[in-house]
Design an enzyme around this catalytic site. Structure first.
Site: not given
Length: 390
Positions: A105, A109, A112, A149, A182, A242, A314
């Site tokens: 990616c 972040c 991550c 998901c 999701c 979400c 959640r």
């Protein structure tokens, strides 16, 4: 002695949450039913309906901070009471998350392992073929998960036309299994969100992660407003939102409050609000961060439950680091969903058998899918009402 006990019992206040009747849309307590939110054109009537049910979109940040800073046990008690006004407190939504495209990616972040900016053990891979995804969904459903998901480590879908077509097929096939579906695929355009809706997508995950003020300390390749734009596109397409955050990024209490306050001012509160706790990963800038205290998790969950009364809260990444008793406290504070299964993207996840055994020990059950027509009576409630009427 018996008389003294009877008098004491008579003076003790009885707190009972009223039963919540089904709405005209077919929503019933205990169902993960907020999968087809009101279109944007009806937002004014939706807000009016929210106001009548006690849902607020005008929280002041100081009000949310006061809730967060209050005595913890009192805040949990208040949250538990709010929870019972809007949800079946015996139900926990079981969700399974599959990584369908790992690593590589271009976002930075700091938490991550899938970012190409950092050297971690996570290796980049291509988008998974359709059949292994469907097999994973079948296994998840057989083990009690009602929401499946799928996550892809992408900044956005630009230049990924064939991959997007494959994901649309995955969404359609999983929805055909009568499961909620999701995805989390990075930033979306309005047209991409519309196509996901047409394929049968139930919800789209796009976390804000933290407060607007602290966000630049964690991510620089995508702005806070970029994230809000994707959330708007998702909501306007009729897909449930979400969106939650991550605790343990180095933020302060006011940043956790800022996150909750931010989503409380959305035209519709998120259908689900994930509370993740950082799992420090070697090679990322946050690898040395301290573990998140359970009290911080409980305060965040309880505050979110009070401010976002209808949202599913959640207990997400990092749950495996907390004891069963600590997780039960989170359920008492208003959490009513967990990720369960073999893995959770690149971090550990508690397995189905262990989770089902845990829920059974605490008298909890898996939440029904929105497709399930099972009775929504709370166990023992009908018998209790019959006894009272007799």
């Amino acid at each position: 002695m018996a008389l003294r006990l009877s008098l004491a019992a008579a003076r003790r206040p009885v707190v009972a949450a009223p039963r919540v009747a089904a709405a005209s849309t077919g929503a019933v307590r205990g169902h993960a039913v907020a999968v087809d939110p009101t279109p944007a054109s009806s937002s004014s009537s939706s807000l009016a309906s929210d106001a009548q049910s006690g849902v607020r979109h005008n929280w002041k940040r100081a009000e949310v901070q006061a809730i967060y800073d209050g005595p913890l046990m009192e805040t949990i008690f208040r949250a538990a009471s709010v929870h019972r006004l809007h949800h079946d407190a015996s139900r926990i939504q079981l969700c399974t998350l599959m990584n369908i495209k790992t690593g590589g990616c271009t976002e930075d972040c700091k938490y991550c392992s899938q970012s190409s900016s950092y050297k971690t053990e996570t290796k980049a891979s291509r988008l998974v073929a359709i059949e292994p995804v469907l097999e994973a969904a079948r296994k998840a459903k057989a083990n009690g998960s009602t929401r499946f998901c799928m996550g892809a480590a992408w900044r956005d879908l630009a230049g990924k036309k064939s991959g997007f077509e494959k994901i649309l097929k995955m969404v359609s096939e999983v929805r055909a299994m009568d499961m909620e579906v999701c995805t989390t695929l990075g930033m979306l355009s309005p047209d991409q969100a519309k196509r996901l809706k047409e394929a049968g997508l139930s919800a789209y995950n796009h976390n804000l992660d933290t407060s607007r003020e602290f966000y630049p300390e964690v991510i620089t390749t995508r702005s806070y407003d970029d994230r809000l734009s994707t959330i708007d596109a998702v909501r306007n397409a009729g897909i449930s939102v979400c969106s939650g955050g991550i605790l343990g990024l180095g933020e302060k209490a006011e940043d956790r409050v800022g996150l909750i306050w931010e989503v409380s001012h959305m035209p519709e509160h998120p259908e689900s609000f994930p509370v993740n706790t950082l799992v420090p990963i070697e090679g990322t800038p946050l690898e040395g961060n301290d573990p998140v205290p359970v009290q911080t998790v409980l305060r965040t969950i309880a505050t979110a439950r009070i401010v976002l009364p209808k949202s599913i809260i959640r207990l997400a990444a990092g749950r495996h680091t907390f004891s069963e008793t600590e997780q039960a406290m989170a359920f008492m504070a208003g959490a009513n969903a967990i990720f369960t299964g073999e893995t959770m993207l690149t971090t550990p996840c508690t397995g189905w058998d262990a989770d089902k055994a845990m829920l059974d020990r605490w008298g909890l059950r898996g939440m029904r899918s929105f497709e399930d027509k099972e009775s929504v009576e709370v166990p023992g409630e009908a018998k209790a009402e019959a006894a009272v009427s007799a």
